[in-house]
Write an enzyme that holds these catalytic residues in place. Structure first.
Site, PDB file in Angstrom:
ATOM      1  N   CYS A   1      45.811  -5.980 -10.149  1.00  0.00           N
ATOM      2  CA  CYS A   1      46.010  -4.546  -9.938  1.00  0.00           C
ATOM      3  C   CYS A   1      47.249  -4.390  -9.080  1.00  0.00           C
ATOM      4  CB  CYS A   1      44.784  -3.959  -9.244  1.00  0.00           C
ATOM      5  SG  CYS A   1      44.957  -2.228  -8.741  1.00  0.00           S
TER       6      CYS A   1
ATOM      7  N   CYS B   1      51.486  -1.207 -13.907  1.00  0.00           N
ATOM      8  CA  CYS B   1      50.021  -1.099 -13.824  1.00  0.00           C
ATOM      9  C   CYS B   1      49.443  -1.964 -14.926  1.00  0.00           C
ATOM     10  CB  CYS B   1      49.582   0.360 -13.988  1.00  0.00           C
ATOM     11  SG  CYS B   1      47.786   0.601 -14.075  1.00  0.00           S
TER      12      CYS B   1
END
Length: 259
Positions: A73, A183
């Site tokens: 992440c 992302c």
């Protein structure tokens, strides 16, 4: 210890794009994947909340004897990995937007980055960008609304296309020749991105680099799994198991876990 699993966590299902790169490069490794979809997206949360959630995920993976943890992440990496490394005695692999290769290879001297607010506003991201951008113009765009659509199973929907078209238009106008995906959810948007962007624009994500770094650390620490028995892959989510199944091969079993 080499038989112990690699732990992977993300704010949701997006980090499965990183899992796939790790599994392809390290087929002998057992893995445990944790999707904190109930708290997705992390990108709009405070740094304190991101750290709190990252600690919770880390401790759950450590309770299952993970030998190394991949923070799959971008937002959690840029906001929490320094504190995690200082607090726990296992290796951590993070993921950052690939600004360096985009900036070094750009011919038009303009690159775009699509990322969450949490990543783009972090000090680590700004430090990296300032270090490598040189004379390259970096067009930043917060991907507001993208992660919730992916988490809702609407990855290639008309709503997503509309959103991406709006976000990419200023980058196209600036004549970018690289788009950096900031992302781990975003690699699943490739069919739409390739359709919207001009043909000369190259798209970079960091999943493969994370897999290579994971392998390097396992070898350096002498904890790589050399056994050739079938690897075990466990997937847990506190959100929709159906959405994760959409992104994974049918052979993978996904379990709901409240955490």
């Amino acid at each position: 210890m080499s038989n112990q699993p690699i732990g992977i966590f993300d704010s949701g299902v997006g980090g499965t794009s990183v899992y796939k790169e790790i599994e392809a490069l390290l087929p002998n490794e057992n893995t445990i994947y944790l999707a904190d979809s109930a708290n997705a997206p992390y990108g709009n949360k405070s740094a304190e909340d991101i750290l709190r959630l990252s600690i919770k995920n880390t401790e759950l993976l450590l309770s299952r004897n993970c030998k190394l943890i991949v923070v799959a992440c971008n937002t959690a990496t840029t906001n929490a990995i320094t504190a995690l490394r200082a607090s726990y005695n296992v290796p951590f692999i993070g993921i950052e937007p690939a600004i360096k290769p985009a900036s070094l290879n750009s011919k038009t001297k303009a690159v775009g980055i699509l990322a969450t607010k949490g990543t783009l506003s972090s000090q680590l991201f700004h430090n990296t960008t300032n270090l490598y951008k040189n004379d390259v113009r970096v067009i930043e765009q917060i991907g507001e609304g993208i992660v919730p659509l992916i988490e809702a199973g609407k990855t290639l929907s008309s709503e997503m296309r509309t959103l991406l078209t709006i976000y990419l238009e200023p980058m196209i106008d600036a004549d970018i020749d690289y788009l950096v995906l900031g992302c781990t959810h975003y690699p699943y948007l490739l069919p739409l991105l390739l359709d919207i962007l001009p043909n000369h624009v190259k798209i970079i994500d960091s999943g493969e680099a994370v897999a290579r770094q994971t392998k390097a650390i396992l070898e350096t620490q002498n904890i790589i799994n050399t056994q050739t028995s079938t690897a075990r892959h466990q997937f847990y989510t506190n959100g929709s198991t159906e959405v994760m199944h959409l992104l994974l091969d049918k052979k993978h079993k996904v379990e709901f876990l409240k955490f």
